[in-house]
Design a protein around this motif. Structure first.
Motif, short mmCIF file in Angstrom:
data_model
loop_
_atom_site.label_atom_id
_atom_site.label_comp_id
_atom_site.label_asym_id
_atom_site.label_seq_id
_atom_site.Cartn_x
_atom_site.Cartn_y
_atom_site.Cartn_z
N ARG A 301 0.84 -1.21 0.00
CA ARG A 301 0.00 0.00 0.00
C ARG A 301 0.87 1.26 0.00
O ARG A 301 0.55 2.25 -0.65
CB ARG A 301 -0.93 -0.01 1.22
CG ARG A 301 -1.89 -1.19 1.23
CD ARG A 301 -3.08 -0.97 2.14
NE ARG A 301 -2.76 -0.61 3.49
CZ ARG A 301 -2.70 -1.47 4.52
NH1 ARG A 301 -2.90 -2.77 4.32
NH2 ARG A 301 -2.47 -1.06 5.75
N GLN A 302 1.98 1.20 0.72
CA GLN A 302 2.88 2.36 0.75
C GLN A 302 3.53 2.59 -0.61
O GLN A 302 3.73 3.75 -1.03
CB GLN A 302 3.96 2.15 1.82
CG GLN A 302 4.83 3.37 2.07
CD GLN A 302 4.03 4.59 2.46
OE1 GLN A 302 3.12 4.52 3.30
NE2 GLN A 302 4.32 5.73 1.86
N LYS A 305 0.87 4.35 -2.62
CA LYS A 305 0.72 5.73 -2.15
C LYS A 305 1.89 6.60 -2.61
O LYS A 305 1.70 7.76 -2.96
CB LYS A 305 0.64 5.75 -0.62
CG LYS A 305 -0.69 5.24 -0.07
CD LYS A 305 -0.65 5.07 1.43
CE LYS A 305 -0.39 6.38 2.15
NZ LYS A 305 -0.43 6.19 3.62
N ASN A 308 1.45 7.98 -6.16
CA ASN A 308 0.56 9.14 -6.21
C ASN A 308 1.26 10.39 -5.75
O ASN A 308 1.08 11.47 -6.30
CB ASN A 308 -0.69 8.87 -5.37
CG ASN A 308 -1.72 9.98 -5.52
OD1 ASN A 308 -1.84 10.57 -6.57
ND2 ASN A 308 -2.44 10.25 -4.46
N ASN A 309 2.08 10.27 -4.71
CA ASN A 309 2.79 11.43 -4.16
C ASN A 309 3.81 12.00 -5.15
O ASN A 309 4.18 13.16 -5.05
CB ASN A 309 3.50 11.06 -2.86
CG ASN A 309 2.52 10.75 -1.74
OD1 ASN A 309 1.38 11.20 -1.78
ND2 ASN A 309 2.95 9.98 -0.77
#
Length: 311
Positions: A301-302, A305, A308-309
């Motif tokens: 999940r990280q 994420k 996206n960042n």
């Protein structure tokens, strides 16, 4: 005998007694008094109906029953110790885990290549098994058989965790030979023939009813809100197919912008904004509460994420 009535600490006593074969040393190893250990041995004898350890000229000698119990007790205690130990942290560099991800055609084309790049850079032996929405049900995700679903969700089971990956809008993909590019308006858009592409739901797909605007998705709902309707010549569930077909000079594909931008170097097509407003949409990832605290799942999940960042 009901195990709920048994003091399981006695199993620890027996394990040490059979190993040390000495009440005093066994008591010292467990940090209890000798009388307490003697009392434990008495209770063990009552429990098993056997003397277990008998004093002989060679010291405390185990009975035949004790010798039968020794490996069983040791195995049971080792299993219990393993059970209560904190779970080891996920180590990407050495992991050989397989992550099963349900991804829509859109997510598979735009997001998954970036996910794979980061996964391979940090966990070279990890495998991604990408499933389509038709392969998976919400029940599969809820039970943890599928690690994650990445899609545009109208609704999700209440128990699921979810996180927005990114927000996207729409663009029109048109052949550069299409004369509409010289005068691209809502009127000329509606006069043209169109390619419909979508398959966002989960489960086995069914045929499309061109008259059912509510099930045609964002583009047609936006047109219907303005009292308009486009002419659809082709229905496909694959965005890549829609982009290929848009090279024909009389067809228009209205697609998510991140997908359309993948064709920005294609000399045969043009990517332009639609001549009317279409609401943006969210791409989200959803997962079961059964996997929420799993360290490997948290790592994946990280990874997503972080993509996206970086956008």
């Amino acid at each position: 005998m009901n195990i709920a009535r048994v003091d399981l600490n006695l199993m620890v006593y027996l394990d040490v007694l059979l190993r040390e074969r000495n009440v005093t040393r066994a008591a010292e190893q467990l940090g209890i008094t000798q009388p307490a250990m003697s009392n434990g041995l008495r209770r063990l004898r009552e429990l098993f109906g056997d003397p277990l350890l008998i004093r002989t000229s060679d010291g405390m000698t185990p009975t035949e029953r004790a010798l039968e119990l020794q490996p069983l007790i040791r195995e049971a205690l080792l299993a219990m110790e393993k059970t209560i130990q904190p779970k080891e942290d996920f180590v990407p560099e050495s992991s050989q885990r397989v992550f099963r991800i349900m991804a829509s055609d859109y997510a598979e084309s735009t997001l998954i290549p970036m996910v794979l790049q980061k996964v391979r850079a940090n966990a070279p032996n990890v495998t991604l098994d990408i499933l389509t929405p038709s392969d998976v049900s919400f029940h599969d995700v809820e039970q943890g058989w599928v690690d994650m679903a990445i899609n545009r969700f109208a609704s999700l089971p209440q128990s699921f965790h979810q996180l927005r990956v990114w927000q996207d809008d729409f663009s029109c993909v048109i052949s550069k030979d299409n004369p509409i590019l010289k005068n691209f308006t809502l009127e000329t858009y509606l006069e043209s023939q169109h390619i419909w592409a979508s398959k966002t739901g989960m489960g086995v797909g069914v045929g499309v009813n061109p008259e059912d605007v509510q099930r045609l998705g964002w583009v047609d709902e936006a047109l219907a809100a303005a009292g308009k309707k486009r002419k659809i010549s082709v229905f496909t569930r694959h965005y890549q197919v829609a982009m290929l077909l848009s090279a024909q000079n009389d067809l228009i594909a209205t697609l998510p912008s991140r997908l359309a931008e993948m064709e920005r170097f294609n000399t045969k097509i043009a990517v332009v904004p639609p001549p009317f407003e279409i609401p943006s949409f969210d791409l989200s990832m959803a997962w079961s509460p059964l996997l929420h605290h799993d360290s490997a799942h948290q790592w994946l999940r990280q990874i997503i994420k972080s993509i996206n960042n970086c956008q």
